[in-house]
Design an enzyme around this catalytic site. Sequence first.
Site, PDB file in Angstrom:
ATOM      1  N   GLY A 166       0.821  -1.230  -0.010  1.00  0.00           N
ATOM      2  CA  GLY A 166       0.106   0.037   0.035  1.00  0.00           C
ATOM      3  C   GLY A 166       0.871   1.488   0.325  1.00  0.00           C
ATOM      4  N   SER A 167       0.525   2.356   0.633  1.00  0.00           N
ATOM      5  CA  SER A 167       1.027   3.544   0.689  1.00  0.00           C
ATOM      6  C   SER A 167       1.887   3.858   1.871  1.00  0.00           C
ATOM      7  CB  SER A 167      -0.006   4.669   0.615  1.00  0.00           C
ATOM      8  OG  SER A 167      -0.799   4.592   2.087  1.00  0.00           O
ATOM      9  N   VAL A 179       0.216   4.612   5.346  1.00  0.00           N
ATOM     10  CA  VAL A 179      -0.473   3.621   5.918  1.00  0.00           C
ATOM     11  C   VAL A 179       0.585   2.414   6.620  1.00  0.00           C
ATOM     12  CG1 VAL A 179      -1.967   1.843   5.819  1.00  0.00           C
ATOM     13  CG2 VAL A 179      -2.495   3.584   4.675  1.00  0.00           C
ATOM     14  N   GLY A 180       1.831   2.410   5.673  1.00  0.00           N
ATOM     15  CA  GLY A 180       2.753   1.545   6.044  1.00  0.00           C
ATOM     16  C   GLY A 180       3.445   1.913   7.290  1.00  0.00           C
ATOM     17  N   GLU A 214       5.710  -3.245   1.048  1.00  0.00           N
ATOM     18  CA  GLU A 214       5.953  -2.854  -0.230  1.00  0.00           C
ATOM     19  C   GLU A 214       5.101  -1.605  -0.288  1.00  0.00           C
ATOM     20  OE1 GLU A 214       5.454  -1.769  -3.538  1.00  0.00           O
ATOM     21  OE2 GLU A 214       4.353  -3.453  -4.107  1.00  0.00           O
ATOM     22  N   CYS A 262       2.369  -0.979  -9.191  1.00  0.00           N
ATOM     23  CA  CYS A 262       3.529  -0.357  -8.141  1.00  0.00           C
ATOM     24  C   CYS A 262       5.036  -0.021  -8.781  1.00  0.00           C
ATOM     25  CB  CYS A 262       3.844  -1.494  -7.021  1.00  0.00           C
ATOM     26  SG  CYS A 262       2.073  -1.715  -6.040  1.00  0.00           S
TER      27      CYS A 262
END
Length: 757
Positions: free
Chosen positions: A276-277, A280-281, A298, A332
């Site tokens: 994700g982003s 949020v990571g 990732e 991605c």
Amino acid sequence: MAFWWPLLVLALAYALCRFLLMLIPPNVPSIEVDASDVLDDGGQARNDSFIYIPPRGRTQQPDRKVQCYEPATMKYLGFFPALTAAEVKEHVAQSRKAQKIWAESSFKQRRQFLRILLKYIIDHQELICEISSRDTGKTMVDASLGEIMTTCEKITWLLSEGEQWLKPEYRSSGRSMLHKRSKVEFYPLGVIGAIVSWNYPFHNIFNPMLAAVFSGNSIVIKVSEHASWSGCFYFRIIQAALTAVGAPENLVDVITGFAETGEALVSTVDKIIFVGSPGVGKMIMSKASETLIPVTLELGGKDAFIVCEDVNVSHVAQVAVRAALQSSGQNCAGAERFYVHKDIYPSFVTQVSKIVKAVAVGPPLAGKYDMGAICVQEHSEKLQNLINDALDKGASIVARGSFGNLGTDAVDQFFPPTVIVNVDHTMKLMQEEAFGPIIPIMKFSTDEEAVKLANDSNYGLGCAVFSGSQKRAKEIASQVHCGVAAVNDFASSYMCQSLPFGGVKHSGFGRFAGVEGLRACCLVKSVVEDRWWPFIKTKIPKPIQYPVAENGFDFQESLVEMLYVREATETLCRNLARALSLFFQKCARWIEHKLSPGLWVPQPAGCVDPSPGCRSGPGDPRVQIARAGVQAARAPGPCYEDRDLSANDHEVLMLETRDQMQEPTLQVWVLDLSIVYAIKNLGSAHKKDPIPSISIRVLGTTQYELQGPSPNEDPIRDMGSPSPTIGVLGPLAGHSERPYDGGHHFASTYQIKHEQA
């Protein structure tokens, strides 16, 4: 021979049978998956005929439902429950029970699970791609490339190599543990948690699931709220395959929900994989720190696409457009920054613009379109803001694709592919992840400038470098700070599922795919055991047993020096070599020969007995020199090659004879006694007059002398420390020689190519 012959025949027959069995395909059962609701556009009663208008913003929906719709048409697909923290905890508990059973499964059973999945995927490609297309807006071709091929590649890699990389791996034991056997063992971690993105709903579920299940784990996957409809159907495929191999229920689970659901999952599993982003990571990492579980992140990228001036422009332009527009740019590993050498910049922009202008955008299942919709609501607005910022700072748009029949209800879900030039790194477009179909092109002058531009980013997932010289492309790619690189290609590294995938900086850390990704799902355990048990066992040396002896430290100090000090090791080797030298010299028999006029001198390379160029025919003088352990030559052999000397070569000697009208002397100067010199055929420098003495002088050690060589006496006598005149030979480079004229000084310094006669 009569005994071994039948065994050999049996072994060959067994090998042939094994090979023939490999050619027989395994029996793979077919599975049935209910797809009636998705094929009939059914779902949840009458709501599926409505056009869905989702609330703006990313706030959680008040009715605790995940509402699903087609981005390309805004047609309503249905809803799924947003699980609470307590419900997530229960799902993980059930999965943990299943994992304890599955951990004892065989690799044969796990491979059968993979084969069943592979067969279903190949037989139902259109169904899988259509569901992905409806839920995310991508075209069928994009779905096939990103969903089907990548997943099939991962399955086939696991089938062929997965077991190999999960078996114990033996390692070296080091100097102090030579009596031990060292290995690494891999055990399942337990329950793997995965929070995956929406851009490739099929592959993003199967990718972590395959690695987790094959390594003996269970897995709970939280699918994106933007792709829950497809994710829940793909879950049915997995359930059917697990049932077919007799796997325990709840081994794999798919859950739906919002932030609360994902947060609860992180708190209850043994490892978390997040796609994700970066924002949020960071929250995932913060939550995972409470239970100290391993995390793989990732987080997307801003990949550089570098084009040198020596390429085929039309070929690279096609690759560039695919790299930017794959899955509507929602990729991605998609290319987001294009750096083109100034010499081909105009032609490259022209070629790319021509292709982009021909790209048709529209609902992927409503007609023949090259590019589909933007999945997430309001993302088109973000893309336009990035374009506007670049235009305000001097950039310009040179080409855009065309829209098809979009329909009035979904017009905001589409964004035209755009080529923009005159960009620089002050623009947000060149710094922030766009995740859309935009091709910003910037020129560079030198390779160093291209590398500098590529590294000027907070992201570091991947790069692609194109050049007519593969060496040049590899050199540039090696300097780009990223996790994956493609040389003269785009994203090919991900199709090689034996390779790990992941990035650096804001692109995250950890790896999935490949050996590293598979083993990342394991508890890695180091094991050391006795190599020759029970014959050799580890005992504590007496000086360091409790109570420790007074010489305990002295013992340890000597042990460390013996094991790890290089000089001590070299000294030990030299002493052993010296002992071997003395032993073989004592065993060798020295036979007195007559020496005809003229001492042997180096001959041309490749001179072989008894050619005219050699001075080593029967009865002629010769000095033969052999390595340690080689006895004196018993028959005439090849002449030795005369080569340049090297200051680092220890196989150097200096032969010097002096005729003072008295007693001629042969001196052999060597650098190291690790070379044993078996000297034979020594006669006289004056026809039949014998040489009374032969001196072997070893630089820096001791001096030995051969006194009156005779078969009946020991020819070696220690002469004590060398005299100051021995010292160092001086520069060992170069070569000088003069023919022996029977009375004048002769000297020849050369390197010997040792050969055993």
